[in-house]
Enzyme design. Sequence first.
Site, PDB file in Angstrom:
ATOM      1  N   HIS A  72     101.935  23.273  21.389  1.00 30.54           N
ATOM      2  CA  HIS A  72     100.692  22.516  21.565  1.00 30.54           C
ATOM      3  C   HIS A  72     100.615  21.349  20.561  1.00 30.54           C
ATOM      4  O   HIS A  72      99.987  20.342  20.832  1.00 30.54           O
ATOM      5  CB  HIS A  72      99.470  23.418  21.357  1.00 30.54           C
ATOM      6  CG  HIS A  72      99.209  24.387  22.482  1.00 30.54           C
ATOM      7  ND1 HIS A  72      99.532  24.135  23.787  1.00 30.54           N
ATOM      8  CD2 HIS A  72      98.623  25.605  22.485  1.00 30.54           C
ATOM      9  CE1 HIS A  72      99.164  25.163  24.541  1.00 30.54           C
ATOM     10  NE2 HIS A  72      98.620  26.075  23.765  1.00 30.54           N
ATOM     11  N   CYS A 104     101.757  36.269  14.070  1.00 31.74           N
ATOM     12  CA  CYS A 104     100.895  35.595  15.047  1.00 31.74           C
ATOM     13  C   CYS A 104     100.800  36.349  16.366  1.00 31.74           C
ATOM     14  O   CYS A 104      99.835  37.042  16.607  1.00 31.74           O
ATOM     15  CB  CYS A 104     101.321  34.150  15.319  1.00 31.74           C
ATOM     16  SG  CYS A 104     100.222  33.383  16.528  1.00 31.74           S
ATOM     17  N   HIS A 119     104.681  29.261  12.390  1.00 36.90           N
ATOM     18  CA  HIS A 119     103.597  30.003  11.743  1.00 36.90           C
ATOM     19  C   HIS A 119     103.697  31.496  11.992  1.00 36.90           C
ATOM     20  O   HIS A 119     102.782  32.237  11.645  1.00 36.90           O
ATOM     21  CB  HIS A 119     102.244  29.477  12.260  1.00 36.90           C
ATOM     22  CG  HIS A 119     102.071  29.693  13.731  1.00 36.90           C
ATOM     23  ND1 HIS A 119     102.639  28.864  14.659  1.00 36.90           N
ATOM     24  CD2 HIS A 119     101.432  30.659  14.417  1.00 36.90           C
ATOM     25  CE1 HIS A 119     102.350  29.322  15.866  1.00 36.90           C
ATOM     26  NE2 HIS A 119     101.627  30.409  15.751  1.00 36.90           N
ATOM     27  N   SER A 161     101.582  27.838  20.401  1.00 38.96           N
ATOM     28  CA  SER A 161     100.742  26.962  19.572  1.00 38.96           C
ATOM     29  C   SER A 161     101.576  25.880  18.899  1.00 38.96           C
ATOM     30  O   SER A 161     101.098  24.754  18.699  1.00 38.96           O
ATOM     31  CB  SER A 161      99.992  27.772  18.511  1.00 38.96           C
ATOM     32  OG  SER A 161      99.209  28.759  19.132  1.00 38.96           O
ATOM     33  N   CYS A 168     106.104  30.170  19.041  1.00 35.80           N
ATOM     34  CA  CYS A 168     104.824  30.462  19.700  1.00 35.80           C
ATOM     35  C   CYS A 168     104.370  29.213  20.440  1.00 35.80           C
ATOM     36  O   CYS A 168     104.691  28.091  20.057  1.00 35.80           O
ATOM     37  CB  CYS A 168     103.795  30.853  18.641  1.00 35.80           C
ATOM     38  SG  CYS A 168     102.101  31.031  19.236  1.00 35.80           S
TER      39      CYS A 168
END
Length: 375
Positions: free
Chosen positions: A52, A175, A68, A49, A47
């Site tokens: 990031h 997610c 996650h 994220s 993902c």
Amino acid sequence: MTTAGKVIKCKAAVLWELNKPFSIEEVEVAPPKANEVRIKILATGICRSDDHVINGSLVQPLPIILGHEAAGIVESIGEGVTSVKPGDKVIPLFNPQCKKCKTCKHPTGNICMENDMTAATGTLKEGTTRFTCQGKSIHHFGGTSTFSEYTVVDEFAAVKIDSSAPLEKVCLIGCGFSTGYGSAVKVAKVTPGSTCVVFGLGGVGLSVIIGCKSAGASRIIGVDINKDKFAKAKELGATECINPLDYKKPIQDVLVEMTENGVDFSFEVIGRLDTMTAAFACCNNAYGVCVIVGVPPNGQNLSINPMLILTGRTLKGAIFGGFKSNNDVPKLVSDVLAKKFKLDPLITHVSSLDKINEGFDMLRAGKSIRTVMTM
Ligand code: CND
Ligand code: ZN
């Protein structure tokens, strides 16, 4: 030979430093303490994220094991665990639901006060980590850390799912899918016949489109600077797609003109301040609702003219699509089994943990939607 109660040595992708590739390492995963669950991860998605964290937009303690969006099987449980048992299929919950805190008791709030995202410690609730590598303790990410063959989570951060669920698909419910789908149906509450615009056509943005379509939106406009994303967006329900680079005017002005004074619902699913501003400005001045889904760069502020709000627009946001994870994740898995929606179109690549760096390179290059690593 049972592994319960013993340290497990296994493979994991460790991020030692920002802006560096992951190292595939042998890590030691300690047995679960009281109220913890050790999970054998069988599938985990990549993902944005996670990226990031690598680039510093989402600040986390290092070294860390990211990941996650996953599914696995319970290997062993600590003392006092009652909601899952060894052999159960589970999805780890980065946005957990303890059912005891003030937020969990609120009818709609979903940022459980036990979450480890809003003020990340990189540990489990007990205050320490269960991962060791080269003699160093390695942090957990969002209480999940699924880029590892085994992980340990707090009991409140795992939920049992249907035993027939295909883990290599339903991992996306951990997610990306839930975040996007819930942002449309639960956070924005998209209405039949409405016009929606979705900024960012990655795995999360496409899931917003799936949600808008299922809620009966009649016009769904996709916005992306990568036109290679348009075909899949249309396959999933976008009625048209536009590229801001094709226009001289700001994209919000283009959208307001295209939709006779603005859209009913807009979604920012990228994580940039300029596109958040555009998404807010392109919704109808009297009743438009803008939902922020993208994770913004750390420590930066949006500047918004209050007049935009005064006339009646709503600006909101949500983590994990507003879902209360322990209640809703098993239902979403059942919906997939009942063929209410398909996750397959979101999975463009299937890979392995060894190839994690290639998986992230593809995401950054705009060549993948979701890469699922199976173990
Ligand atoms: P992904 O990178 O796959 O998609 C982002 C899309 O945005 C890509 O298709 C890009 O081409 C496009 N894009 C980039 N810049 C621009 C621009 N300036 N204008 C238009 N389009 C652009 O990411 P993802 O779908 O995995 O995640 C999207 C965001 O959602 C990201 O910020 C991620 O961190 C966030 C998110 C939020 C939550 C939550 O709970 N709210 C959960 N997971 C992910
Ligand atoms: Zn995510």
